[in-house]
Design a protein around this motif. Structure first.
Motif, PDB file in Angstrom:
ATOM      1  N   GLU A 290      87.014 -20.389  27.166  1.00 44.40           N
ATOM      2  CA  GLU A 290      85.684 -20.815  27.249  1.00 44.40           C
ATOM      3  C   GLU A 290      84.811 -20.730  28.464  1.00 44.40           C
ATOM      4  N   LYS A 291      85.656 -20.972  29.475  1.00 39.30           N
ATOM      5  CA  LYS A 291      85.254 -20.990  30.783  1.00 39.30           C
ATOM      6  C   LYS A 291      84.825 -19.435  31.302  1.00 39.30           C
ATOM      7  N   ARG A 292      85.850 -18.560  31.076  1.00 37.74           N
ATOM      8  CA  ARG A 292      85.813 -17.245  31.567  1.00 37.74           C
ATOM      9  C   ARG A 292      84.729 -16.544  30.653  1.00 37.74           C
ATOM     10  N   ALA A 293      84.564 -16.975  29.530  1.00 37.91           N
ATOM     11  CA  ALA A 293      83.314 -16.521  28.580  1.00 37.91           C
ATOM     12  C   ALA A 293      81.899 -16.636  29.275  1.00 37.91           C
ATOM     13  N   ARG A 294      81.971 -17.981  29.777  1.00 39.04           N
ATOM     14  CA  ARG A 294      80.412 -18.596  30.244  1.00 39.04           C
ATOM     15  C   ARG A 294      80.329 -17.894  31.556  1.00 39.04           C
ATOM     16  N   ALA A 295      81.370 -17.405  32.548  1.00 38.21           N
ATOM     17  CA  ALA A 295      81.277 -17.101  33.888  1.00 38.21           C
ATOM     18  C   ALA A 295      80.512 -15.901  34.031  1.00 38.21           C
ATOM     19  N   HIS A 296      79.825 -16.095  35.314  1.00 35.62           N
ATOM     20  CA  HIS A 296      79.154 -14.906  35.805  1.00 35.62           C
ATOM     21  C   HIS A 296      80.564 -13.943  36.360  1.00 35.62           C
ATOM     22  N   TYR A 297      81.324 -14.634  37.001  1.00 37.66           N
ATOM     23  CA  TYR A 297      82.252 -13.714  37.556  1.00 37.66           C
ATOM     24  C   TYR A 297      83.771 -14.498  37.415  1.00 37.66           C
ATOM     25  N   VAL A 298      85.118 -13.623  37.103  1.00 37.61           N
ATOM     26  CA  VAL A 298      86.290 -14.242  36.967  1.00 37.61           C
ATOM     27  C   VAL A 298      87.100 -13.685  38.097  1.00 37.61           C
ATOM     28  N   VAL A 299      87.789 -14.711  38.763  1.00 35.39           N
ATOM     29  CA  VAL A 299      88.898 -14.290  39.697  1.00 35.39           C
ATOM     30  C   VAL A 299      90.195 -14.613  38.948  1.00 35.39           C
ATOM     31  N   ASP A 300      90.941 -13.435  38.909  1.00 34.15           N
ATOM     32  CA  ASP A 300      92.250 -13.704  38.244  1.00 34.15           C
ATOM     33  C   ASP A 300      93.352 -13.649  39.221  1.00 34.15           C
ATOM     34  N   THR A 301      93.736 -14.932  39.380  1.00 36.72           N
ATOM     35  CA  THR A 301      94.796 -15.211  40.212  1.00 36.72           C
ATOM     36  C   THR A 301      96.324 -14.935  39.863  1.00 36.72           C
ATOM     37  N   GLY A 302      96.500 -14.648  38.541  1.00 34.62           N
ATOM     38  CA  GLY A 302      97.573 -14.281  37.985  1.00 34.62           C
ATOM     39  C   GLY A 302      98.348 -12.796  38.413  1.00 34.62           C
ATOM     40  N   ARG A 303      97.431 -11.849  39.190  1.00 34.62           N
ATOM     41  CA  ARG A 303      97.970 -10.669  39.572  1.00 34.62           C
ATOM     42  C   ARG A 303      98.063 -10.668  40.917  1.00 34.62           C
ATOM     43  N   GLY A 304      98.431 -11.921  41.660  1.00 38.23           N
ATOM     44  CA  GLY A 304      98.630 -11.820  43.316  1.00 38.23           C
ATOM     45  C   GLY A 304      97.577 -12.115  43.925  1.00 38.23           C
ATOM     46  N   LEU A 305      97.831 -12.703  45.216  1.00 39.41           N
ATOM     47  CA  LEU A 305      96.687 -12.904  46.323  1.00 39.41           C
ATOM     48  C   LEU A 305      96.050 -11.584  46.807  1.00 39.41           C
ATOM     49  N   GLU A 306      96.568 -10.405  46.903  1.00 41.43           N
ATOM     50  CA  GLU A 306      95.995  -9.433  47.386  1.00 41.43           C
ATOM     51  C   GLU A 306      94.676  -9.164  46.357  1.00 41.43           C
ATOM     52  N   HIS A 307      95.069  -9.031  45.033  1.00 41.62           N
ATOM     53  CA  HIS A 307      94.199  -8.581  44.123  1.00 41.62           C
ATOM     54  C   HIS A 307      92.894  -9.753  43.882  1.00 41.62           C
ATOM     55  N   ALA A 308      93.362 -11.075  43.912  1.00 42.32           N
ATOM     56  CA  ALA A 308      92.516 -12.366  43.965  1.00 42.32           C
ATOM     57  C   ALA A 308      91.404 -11.836  45.369  1.00 42.32           C
ATOM     58  N   GLN A 309      92.070 -11.760  46.427  1.00 45.27           N
ATOM     59  CA  GLN A 309      91.255 -11.556  47.627  1.00 45.27           C
ATOM     60  C   GLN A 309      90.176 -10.399  47.321  1.00 45.27           C
ATOM     61  N   ALA A 310      90.649  -9.128  46.700  1.00 43.55           N
ATOM     62  CA  ALA A 310      89.798  -8.211  46.475  1.00 43.55           C
ATOM     63  C   ALA A 310      88.756  -8.497  45.552  1.00 43.55           C
ATOM     64  N   GLN A 311      89.037  -9.342  44.762  1.00 42.79           N
ATOM     65  CA  GLN A 311      87.839  -9.822  43.708  1.00 42.79           C
ATOM     66  C   GLN A 311      86.849 -10.571  44.416  1.00 42.79           C
ATOM     67  N   VAL A 312      87.459 -11.491  45.170  1.00 44.84           N
ATOM     68  CA  VAL A 312      86.189 -12.264  46.006  1.00 44.84           C
ATOM     69  C   VAL A 312      85.454 -11.527  46.860  1.00 44.84           C
ATOM     70  N   THR A 313      86.004 -10.583  47.443  1.00 42.77           N
ATOM     71  CA  THR A 313      85.286  -9.646  48.428  1.00 42.77           C
ATOM     72  C   THR A 313      84.217  -8.917  47.626  1.00 42.77           C
ATOM     73  N   ASP A 314      84.730  -8.611  46.422  1.00 42.63           N
ATOM     74  CA  ASP A 314      83.703  -7.925  45.551  1.00 42.63           C
ATOM     75  C   ASP A 314      82.589  -8.736  45.141  1.00 42.63           C
ATOM     76  N   ILE A 315      82.859  -9.871  44.651  1.00 42.13           N
ATOM     77  CA  ILE A 315      81.795 -10.916  44.212  1.00 42.13           C
ATOM     78  C   ILE A 315      80.996 -11.259  45.244  1.00 42.13           C
ATOM     79  N   ILE A 316      81.378 -11.448  46.620  1.00 39.43           N
ATOM     80  CA  ILE A 316      80.400 -11.909  47.774  1.00 39.43           C
ATOM     81  C   ILE A 316      79.641 -10.727  47.902  1.00 39.43           C
ATOM     82  N   ALA A 317      79.944  -9.460  48.032  1.00 40.40           N
ATOM     83  CA  ALA A 317      79.273  -8.182  48.055  1.00 40.40           C
ATOM     84  C   ALA A 317      78.145  -8.172  46.978  1.00 40.40           C
TER      85      ALA A 317
END
Length: 195
Positions: free
Chosen positions: A164-191
């Protein structure tokens, strides 16, 4: 100044994700840390919480574990606690906003575990939900000292379901795929938030 709500269920990696925003130079308000300070010796919540829940103040500070035992699975007690603590956190957050504005920040992140559950999502410009697969979540949380499957289930029962949280979110950061992947998502969200 854009206000970003950061949330996610227990064990999803929200603290790690908040640190990624902070490392990118974005001011992050940590609601859990604010509550911890309010409960500490000399904190503004010690007196009122002690009056409302006799026996939870020990050594001049709120015993968080004892308080948790008193309110977990007790909706009326939790509501009573929130009525004391939420206004105090709100006042603390005002100071955070003033400092962020004075520093010229173009955005801030509010790290709030129960953002949807408390209606806080209505006061932000965008919501970022931190998520991970359920089996990874359980493994992370059950590795914490003192955590039991029953306690985890009681905590999850008070939180909006991850799907439900994911469905309502503007952005989702998936931490299940490792820190590098999460960091890339955060960088993209900020941009994206800066466009």
């Amino acid at each position: 100044m854009k206000v970003i709500g950061l949330t996610g269920s227990i064990g999803m990696g929200k603290s790690t994700t908040a640190a990624m925003f902070r490392d990118a130079g974005i001011p992050v308000y940590d609601a859990d840390a604010a509550v911890h300070d309010l409960y500490d010796e000399g904190g503004a919540a010690v007196g009122p919480v002690g009056e409302a829940f006799p026996g939870v103040v020990k050594g001049g500070r709120v015993d968080r574990e004892e308080l948790r035992r008193r309110v977990l699975g007790q909706p009326d007690e939790l509501k009573r606690l929130n009525a004391i603590v939420h206004p105090l956190v709100g006042r603390d957050r005002v100071g955070f906003f003033k400092a962020a504005e004075a520093s010229g920040a173009d955005m801030v992140v509010l790290d709030v575990p129960l953002l949807y559950e408390t209606g806080g999502h209505a006061n932000v410009d965008a919501v970022v939900v931190v998520s991970a697969p359920p089996e990874m979540q359980r493994e992370r949380v059950l590795a914490r000292p003192g955590m039991t499957p029953d306690r985890l289930d009681a905590i999850l029962a008070q939180q909006l379901a991850d799907a439900e949280k994911r469905a309502r979110a503007h952005y989702v950061v998936d931490t299940g795929r490792g820190l590098e992947h999460a960091q890339a998502q955060v960088t993209d969200i900020i941009a994206k938030l800066r466009t």
